[in-house]
Design an enzyme around this catalytic site. Sequence first.
Site, short mmCIF file in Angstrom:
data_model
loop_
_atom_site.label_atom_id
_atom_site.label_comp_id
_atom_site.label_asym_id
_atom_site.label_seq_id
_atom_site.Cartn_x
_atom_site.Cartn_y
_atom_site.Cartn_z
N GLU A 1 1.08 10.71 2.66
CA GLU A 1 0.13 10.12 1.71
C GLU A 1 -0.42 11.15 0.72
O GLU A 1 -0.61 10.84 -0.46
CB GLU A 1 -1.01 9.43 2.47
N HIS B 1 -5.63 0.46 11.45
CA HIS B 1 -5.02 -0.57 10.62
C HIS B 1 -6.04 -1.56 10.06
O HIS B 1 -5.65 -2.48 9.35
CB HIS B 1 -3.96 -1.35 11.41
#
Length: 366
Positions: A90, A159
């Site tokens: 990322e 998540h």
Amino acid sequence: MSPTVAISSQANGNVSAATAQAAASSAANGPQPVTLAKAINTAMVDAMNADKSVVVFGEDVGMLGGVFRITDGLTKTFGDQRCFDTPLAESGIVGMAVGMAMNGMRPVIEMQFDAFAYPAFEQIASHVAKMHNRTKGAVKMPMVIRIPYAGGIGGVEHHCDSSEAYYAHTAGLKVYAPATVADGYRLLREAIDSDDPVIFLEPKKLYWSKDLVDLEALKSEHAAQVASGISSEGRASVARSGTDTTLIAYGPSVPTALAAAAAAAEEGRSLEVIDIRSIVPFDDETVNASVRKTGRAVVIAEAHGFASVASEIVARVQENCFHYLAAPIRRVTGFDVPYPAPKLEHYYLPGVDRILDAVDDLQWED
């Protein structure tokens, strides 16, 4: 970039006229059932068609179409030079986007899940947010970081975070949080057009919610606003009118607030619902007008309550509406604990009962 936006009545009129004209031109097509996922996908397609500098990339966004299939078909339509997969890194994804934005491109990048973006936060806070100011305005940073966020999908740890406070606190970033299908399209088109970096928070539990929407009308509306030079950026909306209490929400909490207002109506209580839409810039004008009318307010968000966006909203309303308030402002938020296991998330997430309990606690007795 100011964290507050003021919308003049003249601007409201111009936007309304452009919207009406756009809607009339596409009335033949009419609204159709559309999911939020489809609206966001269509916004990227239309933006890529309109501007060749727009590119989309991230983990599995290419041939797979993303974990939630939001980028489905983009590689097939535009080729792997404009929609492509990246390594699972990322920080590298955001760093590459910074370089591309500095050199005249408009990258739209996807973080697979909210907490997956944390490894990139140093890039976001140190470079994405500061580059324009650091260069005295010489270097713009037109990039969008799309983040599926919040809970309600039975996801496991890492998540289902609601991380909006980190970004809202970081000066130099815009933070959008659409709650409706139409706003998924509208706000993403505005985000891609912006010369400032935008954190675009997508409520993953609403991806497959449907509304009757005319996507062609929204496309025409966007074109009309671009031509007029006036947009709806930073403007909140009144999702439901009421007179007794204002419920202030954004993103995945807006449908919950609307459900609470509907339940309250059955008991004879009128609740107004404000959809913030844009956390940064923030529309004080619309929020203040509602609270001054009702005299009471409840702020609803899935994120933790401590040091949160909800806390900031409470502070702003208290500062601006103190003499209009009939009771202290309440918050209904996620609890100050790490996100729970899937079988327990319904206890953690704000629900209708918790909202109505907060409304009942607003000192109704004379």
